[in-house]
Design a protein around this motif. Structure first.
Motif, PDB file in Angstrom:
ATOM      1  N   HIS A  70       0.836  -1.194   0.000  1.00 19.27           N
ATOM      2  CA  HIS A  70       0.000   0.000   0.000  1.00 19.27           C
ATOM      3  C   HIS A  70       0.880   1.256   0.000  1.00 19.27           C
ATOM      4  O   HIS A  70       1.703   1.439   0.920  1.00 19.27           O
ATOM      5  CB  HIS A  70      -0.889  -0.052   1.256  1.00 19.27           C
ATOM      6  N   GLY A  71       0.719   2.110  -1.022  1.00 10.51           N
ATOM      7  CA  GLY A  71       1.625   3.228  -1.233  1.00 10.51           C
ATOM      8  C   GLY A  71       1.690   4.225  -0.098  1.00 10.51           C
ATOM      9  O   GLY A  71       2.770   4.573   0.378  1.00 10.51           O
ATOM     10  N   GLU A  72       0.503   4.681   0.366  1.00 14.93           N
ATOM     11  CA  GLU A  72       0.498   5.746   1.370  1.00 14.93           C
ATOM     12  C   GLU A  72       1.183   5.310   2.668  1.00 14.93           C
ATOM     13  O   GLU A  72       1.965   6.047   3.267  1.00 14.93           O
ATOM     14  CB  GLU A  72      -0.958   6.099   1.655  1.00 14.93           C
ATOM     15  N   THR A  73       0.906   4.090   3.099  1.00 15.99           N
ATOM     16  CA  THR A  73       1.504   3.622   4.358  1.00 15.99           C
ATOM     17  C   THR A  73       3.000   3.358   4.178  1.00 15.99           C
ATOM     18  O   THR A  73       3.801   3.633   5.077  1.00 15.99           O
ATOM     19  CB  THR A  73       0.801   2.348   4.879  1.00 15.99           C
ATOM     20  N   LEU A  74       3.366   2.855   2.999  1.00 10.80           N
ATOM     21  CA  LEU A  74       4.797   2.660   2.737  1.00 10.80           C
ATOM     22  C   LEU A  74       5.533   3.995   2.842  1.00 10.80           C
ATOM     23  O   LEU A  74       6.651   4.051   3.375  1.00 10.80           O
ATOM     24  CB  LEU A  74       5.024   2.046   1.348  1.00 10.80           C
ATOM     25  N   GLY A  75       4.898   5.079   2.400  1.00  7.03           N
ATOM     26  CA  GLY A  75       5.522   6.395   2.460  1.00  7.03           C
ATOM     27  C   GLY A  75       5.929   6.767   3.881  1.00  7.03           C
ATOM     28  O   GLY A  75       7.004   7.329   4.106  1.00  7.03           O
ATOM     29  N   LEU A  76       5.065   6.438   4.856  1.00  8.80           N
ATOM     30  CA  LEU A  76       5.398   6.765   6.252  1.00  8.80           C
ATOM     31  C   LEU A  76       6.638   5.990   6.702  1.00  8.80           C
ATOM     32  O   LEU A  76       7.521   6.519   7.380  1.00  8.80           O
ATOM     33  CB  LEU A  76       4.212   6.432   7.165  1.00  8.80           C
ATOM     34  N   LEU A  77       6.678   4.706   6.300  1.00  7.62           N
ATOM     35  CA  LEU A  77       7.827   3.866   6.672  1.00  7.62           C
ATOM     36  C   LEU A  77       9.114   4.418   6.045  1.00  7.62           C
ATOM     37  O   LEU A  77      10.152   4.552   6.709  1.00  7.62           O
ATOM     38  CB  LEU A  77       7.581   2.426   6.194  1.00  7.62           C
ATOM     39  N   LEU A  78       9.023   4.776   4.745  1.00  7.70           N
ATOM     40  CA  LEU A  78      10.216   5.273   4.039  1.00  7.70           C
ATOM     41  C   LEU A  78      10.703   6.586   4.654  1.00  7.70           C
ATOM     42  O   LEU A  78      11.913   6.784   4.824  1.00  7.70           O
ATOM     43  CB  LEU A  78       9.903   5.489   2.554  1.00  7.70           C
ATOM     44  N   ASN A  79       9.771   7.477   5.003  1.00  9.29           N
ATOM     45  CA  ASN A  79      10.196   8.755   5.578  1.00  9.29           C
ATOM     46  C   ASN A  79      10.899   8.550   6.919  1.00  9.29           C
ATOM     47  O   ASN A  79      11.875   9.228   7.235  1.00  9.29           O
ATOM     48  CB  ASN A  79       8.992   9.684   5.742  1.00  9.29           C
ATOM     49  N   ALA A  80      10.398   7.578   7.696  1.00  9.46           N
ATOM     50  CA  ALA A  80      11.074   7.278   8.971  1.00  9.46           C
ATOM     51  C   ALA A  80      12.470   6.708   8.699  1.00  9.46           C
ATOM     52  O   ALA A  80      13.436   7.030   9.400  1.00  9.46           O
ATOM     53  CB  ALA A  80      10.237   6.290   9.788  1.00  9.46           C
ATOM     54  N   LEU A  81      12.596   5.892   7.661  1.00 11.32           N
ATOM     55  CA  LEU A  81      13.911   5.329   7.313  1.00 11.32           C
ATOM     56  C   LEU A  81      14.869   6.425   6.850  1.00 11.32           C
ATOM     57  O   LEU A  81      16.079   6.335   7.065  1.00 11.32           O
ATOM     58  CB  LEU A  81      13.765   4.242   6.236  1.00 11.32           C
ATOM     59  N   VAL A  82      14.322   7.463   6.218  1.00 14.57           N
ATOM     60  CA  VAL A  82      15.159   8.609   5.838  1.00 14.57           C
ATOM     61  C   VAL A  82      15.662   9.284   7.113  1.00 14.57           C
ATOM     62  O   VAL A  82      16.859   9.564   7.263  1.00 14.57           O
ATOM     63  CB  VAL A  82      14.362   9.613   4.964  1.00 14.57           C
ATOM     64  N   ALA A  83      14.751   9.510   8.062  1.00 17.53           N
ATOM     65  CA  ALA A  83      15.151  10.154   9.322  1.00 17.53           C
ATOM     66  C   ALA A  83      16.148   9.290  10.090  1.00 17.53           C
ATOM     67  O   ALA A  83      16.997   9.811  10.819  1.00 17.53           O
ATOM     68  CB  ALA A  83      13.910  10.421  10.175  1.00 17.53           C
ATOM     69  N   MET A  84      16.059   7.977   9.897  1.00 16.11           N
ATOM     70  CA  MET A  84      16.991   7.056  10.574  1.00 16.11           C
ATOM     71  C   MET A  84      18.316   6.914   9.804  1.00 16.11           C
ATOM     72  O   MET A  84      19.163   6.120  10.170  1.00 16.11           O
ATOM     73  CB  MET A  84      16.321   5.675  10.734  1.00 16.11           C
ATOM     74  N   ARG A  85      18.451   7.638   8.706  1.00 16.34           N
ATOM     75  CA  ARG A  85      19.668   7.702   7.882  1.00 16.34           C
ATOM     76  C   ARG A  85      19.976   6.391   7.142  1.00 16.34           C
ATOM     77  O   ARG A  85      21.106   6.093   6.818  1.00 16.34           O
ATOM     78  CB  ARG A  85      20.872   8.142   8.728  1.00 16.34           C
ATOM     79  N   LEU A  86      18.919   5.613   6.894  1.00 13.85           N
ATOM     80  CA  LEU A  86      19.107   4.397   6.094  1.00 13.85           C
ATOM     81  C   LEU A  86      18.734   4.644   4.639  1.00 13.85           C
ATOM     82  O   LEU A  86      19.181   3.936   3.742  1.00 13.85           O
ATOM     83  CB  LEU A  86      18.258   3.255   6.680  1.00 13.85           C
ATOM     84  N   LEU A  87      17.863   5.640   4.413  1.00  9.07           N
ATOM     85  CA  LEU A  87      17.496   6.036   3.045  1.00  9.07           C
ATOM     86  C   LEU A  87      17.781   7.524   2.884  1.00  9.07           C
ATOM     87  O   LEU A  87      17.922   8.252   3.879  1.00  9.07           O
ATOM     88  CB  LEU A  87      16.003   5.791   2.793  1.00  9.07           C
ATOM     89  N   LYS A  88      17.809   7.963   1.633  1.00 15.78           N
ATOM     90  CA  LYS A  88      17.903   9.395   1.338  1.00 15.78           C
ATOM     91  C   LYS A  88      16.708   9.765   0.451  1.00 15.78           C
ATOM     92  O   LYS A  88      16.248   8.918  -0.335  1.00 15.78           O
ATOM     93  CB  LYS A  88      19.209   9.691   0.605  1.00 15.78           C
TER      94      LYS A  88
END
Ligand code: SAM
Length: 329
Positions: free
Chosen positions: A51-69
């Motif tokens: 599900h796109g919208e919920t995945l977005g929340l996960l990805l943004n948290a991963l950005v804040a955790m410095r695992l994604l950019k």
């Protein structure tokens, strides 16, 4: 004496949100989907089938955790995630995180276990999911390759030693001992499913002619022998006290006179309050094994003394104990 905790540190200890975000991302294999490519949220959601919208929340948290950019609409792996969290990377460690995730529900039963004293699992995840177990051993083999050489050097062996690596897993220690001592020959004894992995690691090390693989259950089957040195590394915390006492006796019987047994494990101090990591590991063993336990150095010394070993000594505090089989037997 150590200083008191601050309130902020208490909150930090109780905070597991980021843990579950990371474990979920590894389960969904988000990092592999981004391997070498930048992707938008709809693109990535489509690729993962989520599900796109919920995945977005996960990805943004991963950005804040410095695992994604994130740049504009595009997500990409941070360098550390590309190295360690993409499945095709030679340095992938995700299997270890998947093990933690597989044990998540068991941790939820900790309160009940403490209230009743009854364990909630009847089989360890290594038994219920041998593939995951093998993958975890392969990761541990890769990241733990320094401890084997250090132990090998410490034992100061000489000549054509016959070495038993009991429950030897990926053969990390057997390989290190062969590399440290050119005349040593080793036997790795382990469950047949585990030896499939050992076969690969031994071949990769080019040591097929010096390391024999012996399949079986070390509590029931013949252990081969005679051996000059036997190593039990990180196997006894999965078993109960009396089983360990019996196993140490079985190993004594397979040693040549003058031979030695080395037990390497995570031992608690006498008070049971340290080393710090081991106190938490003891709770981990409580919730994730049917009968395992973290033992004290004194327990290992007792198993060895009861089996007939002499000169039983602690070679490394809270980690390594050695006993000798007398020449007069
Ligand atoms: C945590 S791993 C330790 C591996 C290795 N000794 C090391 O230090 O890296 C525990 C090992 O014990 C093996 N094992 C567990 N129960 C066993 C049994 N009953 N008989 C033989 N091997 C067993 C597992 O397959 C696994 O390889």
């Amino acid at each position: 004496m150590s200083r008191e905790l601050s309130l902020a540190e208490i909150f930090q200890l109780g905070y597991y949100w980021e843990t579950k975000i990371l474990l979920t991302a590894v389960r969904l294999d988000v990092f592999s989907a981004l391997d070498g490519k930048r992707k938008t949220l709809p693109d990535l959601a489509g690729r993962l089938g989520v599900h796109g919208e919920t995945l977005g929340l996960l990805l943004n948290a991963l950005v804040a955790m410095r695992l994604l950019k994130k740049e504009g609409e595009f997500y990409e792996n941070a360098a550390v995630a590309a190295t360690h969290l993409v499945r095709s990377s030679a340095q992938y460690v995700g299997h270890l995180l998947l093990l933690h995730d597989a044990e998540w529900d068991n941790w939820g039963k900790l309160e009940q276990t403490i209230r009743t004293g009854k364990r909630s699992v009847d089989r360890h995840v290594f038994e219920t999911d041998p593939d995951l177990g093998g993958n975890v051993l392969a990761v541990l083999h890769r990241i733990g390759q320094q401890s084997g050489p250090d132990l090998a050097k410490r034992l100061q062996l000489r000549g054509p030693v016959r070495f038993l690596d009991l429950g030897g897993g990926a053969g990390t220690n057997a390989i290190a001992f062969c590399q440290a001592y050119p005349e040593l020959s080793a036997t790795v004894f382990d469950l047949p499913a585990t030896l499939r992995l050992t076969e690969r690691t031994v071949k990769d090390a080019g040591l097929e002619s010096r390391i024999a693989l012996l399949p079986g259950d070390f509590n029931k089957d013949g252990l081969g022998g005679p051996y000059d040195v036997a190593l039990m590394s990180d196997i006894l915390h999965y078993q109960e006290f009396s089983t360990n006492a019996s196993l140490v006796k079985r190993v004594w019987a397979q040693l040549a006179p003058g031979g030695r047994l080395v037990i390497k494990d995570r031992f608690l101090n006498e008070a049971g309050t340290g080393p710090a990591w081991t106190t938490a590991f003891a709770v981990h063993i409580l919730v994730n094994t049917e009968r395992g336990g973290c033992y004290k150095t004194a327990d290992a010394i007792q198993w060895m003394a009861d089996a007939g070993f002499v000169n039983v000594t602690e070679l490394e505090p809270s980690a390594v104990v050695q006993g000798i089989k007398s020449r007069e037997v």
